[in-house]
Design an enzyme around this catalytic site. Sequence first.
Site, PDB file in Angstrom:
ATOM      1  N   TYR A  98       0.826  -1.208   0.000  1.00 48.10           N
ATOM      2  CA  TYR A  98       0.000   0.000   0.000  1.00 48.10           C
ATOM      3  C   TYR A  98       0.860   1.257   0.000  1.00 48.10           C
ATOM      4  O   TYR A  98       0.453   2.306  -0.511  1.00 48.10           O
ATOM      5  CB  TYR A  98      -0.950  -0.007   1.199  1.00 48.10           C
ATOM      6  CG  TYR A  98      -2.114  -0.954   1.016  1.00 48.10           C
ATOM      7  CD1 TYR A  98      -3.287  -0.542   0.408  1.00 48.10           C
ATOM      8  CD2 TYR A  98      -2.030  -2.278   1.448  1.00 48.10           C
ATOM      9  CE1 TYR A  98      -4.351  -1.408   0.236  1.00 48.10           C
ATOM     10  CE2 TYR A  98      -3.083  -3.150   1.282  1.00 48.10           C
ATOM     11  CZ  TYR A  98      -4.245  -2.714   0.665  1.00 48.10           C
ATOM     12  OH  TYR A  98      -5.293  -3.590   0.491  1.00 48.10           O
ATOM     13  N   GLU A 140      -8.036  -7.481   5.377  1.00 44.62           N
ATOM     14  CA  GLU A 140      -7.185  -8.537   4.823  1.00 44.62           C
ATOM     15  C   GLU A 140      -6.437  -9.281   5.922  1.00 44.62           C
ATOM     16  O   GLU A 140      -6.235 -10.500   5.818  1.00 44.62           O
ATOM     17  CB  GLU A 140      -6.226  -7.927   3.798  1.00 44.62           C
ATOM     18  CG  GLU A 140      -6.948  -7.483   2.531  1.00 44.62           C
ATOM     19  CD  GLU A 140      -6.254  -6.365   1.779  1.00 44.62           C
ATOM     20  OE1 GLU A 140      -5.021  -6.188   1.960  1.00 44.62           O
ATOM     21  OE2 GLU A 140      -6.927  -5.652   1.020  1.00 44.62           O
TER      22      GLU A 140
END
Length: 396
Positions: A98, A140
């Site tokens: 990310y 996640e």
Amino acid sequence: MLSPQAAPVVEATLPAVGAAVGDITARFYDRLFEAHPELLRDLFNRGNQANGAQRQALAGAVAAFASALVSHPAQRPDAMLRRIAHKHASLGIAPEQYEVVHEHLLAAIAEVLGEAVTPEVAAAWDEVYWLMANALIALEKDLYAGAGVRPGAVMRPWTVLSRRLETDDVATFLVRPADGGPVPASLPGQYVSVQAELPDGARQIRQYSLSGHPDGALQFSVKRVTGTPDGEVSNHLHEHVGVGDTLLVSHPFGDVTLGGGDAPVLLASAGIGCTPMVGMLSHLAATGATRRVIAVHADRDQFAHAFRPDLHRLVGRLADAEAHIFYRNPVGEWPEHRSGLVDLSTVEVPAGTTAYLCGPLPFLRSVRGQLIEAGVRPADIHYEVFGPDLWLGAGA
């Protein structure tokens, strides 16, 4: 929730960002793949990158999230986030990735919008990004923990036990863990990621729905993709993978799964969208479900219809089930009211029905609208799109 400082800035700049989002995402991917060519080789769907579909998916996800924050500041669009999180988990996306996306996405926004991106605007959109990213990272993390796997290690070697042609362009693969270990639990409607090493050394990944629930194995089905460009992975699996070969396959993931209870259920699919529906029907038949089950399928003709015998066999095993099949160009005699597109006015949809849909977007829009007109609550209509995944996903 956006901070009081960021909310008005995002609301004011959302139209400008939305108008330029195509240019922003194009610049983002150019930057990303120049800095990290391995991501295009081994993670992102090269076919969807070539035809632009993946770029549109990223644009839609970020813009939709920002719009949701502005329109409903007290709510988080969890349905959208869960879908992305499951796709990411099936790919093994790790939190540090990310940071990479953040670097190149925010830089792309600044490059495209230029002087309009003041420090205040940059800070506001940075906040949007991290609200979305941190929510996904948390979701996640829970998915990895539930599956007992680590980010980046969701794939394991599986041996192909059998391969069966359903139609000329659809093959079903039955696989078992190569190490003899246990088969992970799966829910009807889920999918697995399959990684294939292609002739140029790329390790491309695609998702395929589980099309049955055999004991001691997993079963998924692959439709050969032809066109411009051809499907790299689907064609490789069709042409080069057979019994005894080894594939890297992920733990099952996916948020569109068959719910329990006794309420009537309608399963609607088009084309290869039948695969998760066959998996759901297999589960219902195996568990002796007595609930009302309505299976609706649309296809080009009888020869293109994968799992046609299975559909009739499974419906026949259920206590209260029926099948309605629509062919656009049927071969030979076929009921006139079943020729063409799906028409649910010819199907009795009971009150309290929960619907599961899978197929291309035009099919989903049409069937969803017909179901709502028939009295099905929007909250009871669940769907899976067969096409480019959101954000970091690969093509299903």
